[in-house]
Design a protein around this motif. Structure first.
Motif, PDB file in Angstrom:
ATOM      1  N   GLU A 135       0.743  -1.286   0.087  1.00 21.15           N
ATOM      2  CA  GLU A 135       0.055   0.037   0.011  1.00 21.15           C
ATOM      3  C   GLU A 135       0.941   1.171  -0.048  1.00 21.15           C
ATOM      4  O   GLU A 135       1.724   1.526   0.814  1.00 21.15           O
ATOM      5  N   GLY A 136       0.581   2.267  -0.910  1.00 26.67           N
ATOM      6  CA  GLY A 136       1.101   3.321  -1.020  1.00 26.67           C
ATOM      7  C   GLY A 136       2.444   3.544  -1.991  1.00 26.67           C
ATOM      8  O   GLY A 136       3.277   4.719  -1.843  1.00 26.67           O
ATOM      9  N   ARG A 137       2.458   2.524  -2.689  1.00 33.93           N
ATOM     10  CA  ARG A 137       3.523   2.494  -3.695  1.00 33.93           C
ATOM     11  C   ARG A 137       2.931   2.999  -5.054  1.00 33.93           C
ATOM     12  O   ARG A 137       1.855   2.894  -5.165  1.00 33.93           O
ATOM     13  N   MET A 138       4.038   3.482  -5.801  1.00 32.64           N
ATOM     14  CA  MET A 138       3.715   4.073  -7.094  1.00 32.64           C
ATOM     15  C   MET A 138       4.536   3.374  -8.237  1.00 32.64           C
ATOM     16  O   MET A 138       5.498   2.887  -8.012  1.00 32.64           O
ATOM     17  N   HIS A 139       3.805   3.086  -9.180  1.00 38.52           N
ATOM     18  CA  HIS A 139       4.168   2.365 -10.370  1.00 38.52           C
ATOM     19  C   HIS A 139       5.189   3.149 -11.154  1.00 38.52           C
ATOM     20  O   HIS A 139       4.775   4.540 -11.503  1.00 38.52           O
ATOM     21  N   PHE A 140       6.360   2.555 -11.475  1.00 39.39           N
ATOM     22  CA  PHE A 140       7.363   3.269 -12.271  1.00 39.39           C
ATOM     23  C   PHE A 140       7.656   2.603 -13.477  1.00 39.39           C
ATOM     24  O   PHE A 140       8.788   1.554 -13.170  1.00 39.39           O
ATOM     25  N   GLY A 141       7.230   2.212 -14.523  1.00 37.93           N
ATOM     26  CA  GLY A 141       7.391   1.123 -15.462  1.00 37.93           C
ATOM     27  C   GLY A 141       7.382  -0.208 -14.807  1.00 37.93           C
ATOM     28  O   GLY A 141       6.355  -0.789 -14.272  1.00 37.93           O
ATOM     29  N   ILE A 142       8.494  -1.012 -14.820  1.00 39.38           N
ATOM     30  CA  ILE A 142       8.333  -2.466 -14.355  1.00 39.38           C
ATOM     31  C   ILE A 142       8.655  -2.512 -12.806  1.00 39.38           C
ATOM     32  O   ILE A 142       8.834  -3.500 -12.037  1.00 39.38           O
ATOM     33  N   CYS A 143       8.763  -1.236 -12.122  1.00 42.43           N
ATOM     34  CA  CYS A 143       9.046  -1.128 -10.765  1.00 42.43           C
ATOM     35  C   CYS A 143       7.925  -0.503  -9.818  1.00 42.43           C
ATOM     36  O   CYS A 143       6.978   0.262 -10.696  1.00 42.43           O
ATOM     37  N   GLU A 144       8.225  -0.567  -8.667  1.00 45.59           N
ATOM     38  CA  GLU A 144       7.251   0.165  -7.635  1.00 45.59           C
ATOM     39  C   GLU A 144       7.995   0.914  -6.694  1.00 45.59           C
ATOM     40  O   GLU A 144       9.120   0.540  -6.263  1.00 45.59           O
ATOM     41  N   LEU A 152      12.843   1.172  -3.905  1.00 49.97           N
ATOM     42  CA  LEU A 152      12.267   0.652  -5.050  1.00 49.97           C
ATOM     43  C   LEU A 152      12.319  -0.789  -5.203  1.00 49.97           C
ATOM     44  O   LEU A 152      13.019  -1.469  -4.742  1.00 49.97           O
ATOM     45  N   TYR A 153      11.206  -1.360  -5.807  1.00 48.49           N
ATOM     46  CA  TYR A 153      10.916  -2.707  -5.876  1.00 48.49           C
ATOM     47  C   TYR A 153      10.552  -3.071  -7.456  1.00 48.49           C
ATOM     48  O   TYR A 153      10.057  -2.533  -8.075  1.00 48.49           O
ATOM     49  N   ASP A 154      11.201  -4.412  -7.663  1.00 45.43           N
ATOM     50  CA  ASP A 154      10.643  -4.772  -8.912  1.00 45.43           C
ATOM     51  C   ASP A 154       9.614  -5.510  -9.054  1.00 45.43           C
ATOM     52  O   ASP A 154       8.806  -5.623  -7.998  1.00 45.43           O
ATOM     53  N   ARG A 210      16.667   4.815 -15.863  1.00 48.55           N
ATOM     54  CA  ARG A 210      15.636   3.965 -16.806  1.00 48.55           C
ATOM     55  C   ARG A 210      16.281   2.500 -16.935  1.00 48.55           C
ATOM     56  O   ARG A 210      15.481   1.548 -17.494  1.00 48.55           O
ATOM     57  N   ARG A 211      17.542   2.054 -16.654  1.00 46.54           N
ATOM     58  CA  ARG A 211      18.092   0.897 -16.719  1.00 46.54           C
ATOM     59  C   ARG A 211      17.295  -0.014 -15.471  1.00 46.54           C
ATOM     60  O   ARG A 211      17.211  -1.132 -15.692  1.00 46.54           O
ATOM     61  N   LYS A 212      16.654   0.704 -14.462  1.00 47.32           N
ATOM     62  CA  LYS A 212      16.195  -0.063 -13.404  1.00 47.32           C
ATOM     63  C   LYS A 212      14.485  -0.280 -13.726  1.00 47.32           C
ATOM     64  O   LYS A 212      13.997  -1.244 -13.394  1.00 47.32           O
ATOM     65  N   ILE A 213      14.131   0.962 -14.459  1.00 49.91           N
ATOM     66  CA  ILE A 213      12.507   0.899 -14.252  1.00 49.91           C
ATOM     67  C   ILE A 213      11.833   0.810 -15.654  1.00 49.91           C
ATOM     68  O   ILE A 213      10.616   0.340 -15.787  1.00 49.91           O
ATOM     69  N   GLU A 214      12.520   0.957 -16.808  1.00 48.29           N
ATOM     70  CA  GLU A 214      12.093   0.881 -18.172  1.00 48.29           C
ATOM     71  C   GLU A 214      12.179  -0.719 -18.383  1.00 48.29           C
ATOM     72  O   GLU A 214      13.099  -1.302 -18.368  1.00 48.29           O
ATOM     73  N   PRO A 215      11.028  -1.014 -19.166  1.00 48.19           N
ATOM     74  CA  PRO A 215      11.048  -2.333 -19.910  1.00 48.19           C
ATOM     75  C   PRO A 215      12.141  -2.582 -21.059  1.00 48.19           C
ATOM     76  O   PRO A 215      12.880  -3.613 -21.059  1.00 48.19           O
ATOM     77  N   MET A 232      10.283  13.977 -19.019  1.00 50.76           N
ATOM     78  CA  MET A 232       8.933  14.038 -18.458  1.00 50.76           C
ATOM     79  C   MET A 232       8.582  12.547 -18.069  1.00 50.76           C
ATOM     80  O   MET A 232       8.817  11.480 -18.751  1.00 50.76           O
ATOM     81  N   TYR A 233       8.015  12.535 -16.981  1.00 53.17           N
ATOM     82  CA  TYR A 233       7.345  11.166 -16.335  1.00 53.17           C
ATOM     83  C   TYR A 233       6.060  11.018 -16.974  1.00 53.17           C
ATOM     84  O   TYR A 233       5.186  11.762 -16.787  1.00 53.17           O
ATOM     85  N   VAL A 234       5.915   9.864 -17.802  1.00 52.25           N
ATOM     86  CA  VAL A 234       4.409   9.607 -18.424  1.00 52.25           C
ATOM     87  C   VAL A 234       3.888   8.761 -18.074  1.00 52.25           C
ATOM     88  O   VAL A 234       4.436   7.572 -17.531  1.00 52.25           O
ATOM     89  N   THR A 235       2.764   8.961 -17.441  1.00 54.54           N
ATOM     90  CA  THR A 235       1.947   7.836 -16.478  1.00 54.54           C
ATOM     91  C   THR A 235       1.044   6.932 -17.611  1.00 54.54           C
ATOM     92  O   THR A 235       0.672   7.492 -18.593  1.00 54.54           O
ATOM     93  N   SER A 236       0.907   5.855 -17.259  1.00 54.07           N
ATOM     94  CA  SER A 236       0.220   5.023 -18.097  1.00 54.07           C
ATOM     95  C   SER A 236      -1.199   5.312 -18.016  1.00 54.07           C
ATOM     96  O   SER A 236      -1.749   5.624 -16.765  1.00 54.07           O
TER      97      SER A 236
END
Length: 236
Positions: A135-144, A152-154, A210-215, A232-236
């Motif tokens: 609870e309380g985490r935000m999605h950043f690509g393949i991570c939270e 940061l978590y995968d 980017r190496r950590k969060i981008e697919p 820019m951080y682009v939300t899905s």
């Protein structure tokens, strides 16, 4: 800082070690010193400091190699690199190794103290050992990203190493989604104007993130480059 912070100064110059030890001791901090990377590891085996201040140019194993080892072994420790004035390569490599900050020699003791306090402040939450709930985490690509716990978590829930400065950047993006931010804005919002970095370090940190969060880090879709402006951080 509610508890007395511990520093480790690693520099092959005896006079500088003595000056820094006396100065930080007078500021109410606990200070250990080491003349080499080997001596520093001996200190780590007994007591982990909150912040390590490393000279890049040392005989034998240099500060960059030691910083890499520290970041691999002790991801929550703050790292400040002491670099040669004007040596951009040292700064870039140090930041790529995961250093939180750098200070060029010669430096003002008050400036170094301010950098130490800044790193301690940014890393204060990362010292907590309890793993946070989802609870309380935000999605950043393949991570939270857990904003409260600075972690940061995968996708499988495993923690991924992240420096305090990288967290600050993600936090800025989280607070300003879908908005193009230039480098000056990112530095000001992330560091409260107390981190006088050269702007290319922002690019290096974005690359690391980017190496950590981008697919696919080669084709970023989460943190996009906005030509002529910044990122820019682009939300899905």
């Amino acid at each position: 800082m509610s508890e007395t912070a511990t520093l480790l100064v690693v520099d092959d110059e005896p006079e500088l070690r003595e000056i820094l030890s006396e100065y930080f001791d007078n500021q109410g901090l606990i200070v250990h010193t080491a003349a080499s990377a080997e001596e520093a590891r001996a200190v780590f085996s007994k007591k982990l400091p909150d912040v390590a201040i490393l000279d890049i140019r040392m005989p034998g194993e240099d500060g960059i190699s030691l910083a890499r080892w520290i970041r691999d072994q002790h991801k929550d420790m703050g790292i400040i690199m002491l670099t040669t004035a004007g040596d951009v390569v040292d700064r870039v490599v140090g930041l790529e190794m995961g250093a939180d900050d750098y200070v060029p020699k010669p430096f003002d003791l008050r400036e170094l103290l301010a950098r130490v306090k800044s790193v301690l402040r940014r890393r204060s939450e990362t010292s907590k050992e309890n793993k946070p709930a989802r609870e309380g985490r935000m999605h950043f690509g393949i991570c939270e990203l857990d904003l409260a716990m600075h972690r940061l978590y995968d996708s499988e829930g495993n923690e991924k190493p992240i420096t305090a400065m990288e967290f600050d950047l993600l936090k800025v993006f989280a607070e300003h989604p879908n908005r193009a931010l230039n480098r000056d804005q990112l530095m000001e919002l992330a560091h409260n104007k107390d981190w006088g970095v050269f702007d290319r370090s922002i690019d290096l940190r974005i690359m690391r993130l980017r190496r950590k969060i981008e697919p696919n880090p080669e084709k970023p879709e989460v943190i996009k480059t906005v030509r002529g402006i910044g990122y820019m951080y682009v939300t899905s």
